[in-house]
Design a protein around this motif. Sequence first.
Motif, short mmCIF file in Angstrom:
data_model
loop_
_atom_site.label_atom_id
_atom_site.label_comp_id
_atom_site.label_asym_id
_atom_site.label_seq_id
_atom_site.Cartn_x
_atom_site.Cartn_y
_atom_site.Cartn_z
N UNK A 1 34.48 34.47 5.25
CA UNK A 1 35.54 34.94 4.36
C UNK A 1 34.94 35.54 3.10
N UNK A 2 35.46 36.70 2.70
CA UNK A 2 35.00 37.36 1.49
C UNK A 2 36.19 38.00 0.79
N UNK A 3 35.99 38.37 -0.44
CA UNK A 3 36.99 39.14 -1.14
C UNK A 3 36.80 40.62 -0.84
N UNK A 4 37.85 41.37 -1.06
CA UNK A 4 37.78 42.82 -0.84
C UNK A 4 36.63 43.40 -1.65
N UNK A 5 35.90 44.30 -1.01
CA UNK A 5 34.73 44.90 -1.63
C UNK A 5 33.43 44.21 -1.28
N UNK A 6 33.54 43.04 -0.69
CA UNK A 6 32.36 42.27 -0.34
C UNK A 6 31.72 42.74 0.95
N UNK A 7 30.66 42.01 1.34
CA UNK A 7 29.89 42.38 2.53
C UNK A 7 29.66 41.16 3.41
N UNK A 8 29.53 41.44 4.68
CA UNK A 8 29.17 40.43 5.67
C UNK A 8 28.31 41.09 6.73
N UNK A 9 27.53 40.28 7.42
CA UNK A 9 26.73 40.80 8.53
C UNK A 9 26.93 39.93 9.77
N UNK B 1 40.34 44.90 7.42
CA UNK B 1 39.22 44.59 8.31
C UNK B 1 39.31 43.16 8.85
N UNK B 2 40.24 42.40 8.35
CA UNK B 2 40.40 41.02 8.81
C UNK B 2 40.75 41.00 10.29
N UNK B 3 39.93 40.29 11.06
CA UNK B 3 40.10 40.24 12.51
C UNK B 3 39.07 39.30 13.11
N UNK B 4 39.23 39.03 14.40
CA UNK B 4 38.19 38.37 15.17
C UNK B 4 37.30 39.48 15.70
N UNK B 5 36.01 39.34 15.49
CA UNK B 5 35.06 40.35 15.92
C UNK B 5 34.28 39.85 17.13
N UNK B 6 34.07 40.77 18.07
CA UNK B 6 33.39 40.43 19.32
C UNK B 6 32.28 41.44 19.60
N UNK C 1 39.77 42.36 16.92
CA UNK C 1 41.18 42.20 17.26
C UNK C 1 41.87 41.42 16.16
N UNK C 2 42.83 42.05 15.54
CA UNK C 2 43.62 41.39 14.51
C UNK C 2 44.86 40.77 15.16
N UNK C 3 45.44 39.77 14.53
CA UNK C 3 46.64 39.13 15.10
C UNK C 3 47.74 40.14 15.36
N UNK C 4 48.27 40.11 16.57
CA UNK C 4 49.36 41.00 16.92
C UNK C 4 48.95 42.42 17.22
N UNK C 5 47.67 42.69 17.21
CA UNK C 5 47.19 44.05 17.47
C UNK C 5 46.28 44.06 18.68
N UNK C 6 46.10 45.24 19.25
CA UNK C 6 45.20 45.38 20.38
C UNK C 6 43.76 45.37 19.92
N UNK C 7 42.90 44.97 20.83
CA UNK C 7 41.48 44.99 20.52
C UNK C 7 41.03 46.43 20.42
N UNK D 1 30.96 38.20 23.60
CA UNK D 1 30.54 37.10 22.77
C UNK D 1 31.71 36.17 22.51
N UNK D 2 31.42 35.06 21.84
CA UNK D 2 32.44 34.03 21.65
C UNK D 2 33.45 34.41 20.56
N UNK D 3 33.17 35.46 19.81
CA UNK D 3 34.06 35.88 18.74
C UNK D 3 33.70 35.20 17.43
N UNK D 4 33.86 35.93 16.36
CA UNK D 4 33.62 35.37 15.03
C UNK D 4 34.66 35.93 14.07
N UNK D 5 35.23 35.06 13.28
CA UNK D 5 36.31 35.46 12.40
C UNK D 5 35.78 36.10 11.12
#
Length: 125
Positions: A11-19, A90-95, A39-45, A116-120
């Motif tokens: 989890x990050x704030x807007x403007x932040x970075x993750x890898x 950009x909030x979603x489960x990433x695979x 894949x975000x909730x309620x949306x297609x992958x 992959x197992x997915x990462x939030x």
Amino acid sequence: QVHVVQSGGGSVQAGGSLRLSCSASRYTPSSNCVGWFRQAPGKQRERVAVIWSGGSSTYYVDSVKGRFTISQDNAKNVVYLQMNSLKPEDTAMYYCAIRTFLPDTCPTTQTNNYWGQGTQVTVSS
């Protein structure tokens, strides 16, 4: 059977970075194509980025161009997704994914893939 393992996210704030990182057993990214999806909730992958040709070729969906970078470390057999200037959308489960058949071709949402197992990833405003 190929086991795809992911790490990273959070989890990050807007403007932040993750890898995000992705590796797979019995698999050499330098010879094949690897994709990142989300894949975000309620949306297609959707496919976010892919990398192939030993890392020399990449593709990005328009919404992440200029902010995300897909790369690979051939010595470590790891594929990364560096995500900068993150936005709440950009909030979603990433695979991470690799095609089960013809892995030198890139995975899509329509192909049979090892996942992959997915990462939030959660981005707050």
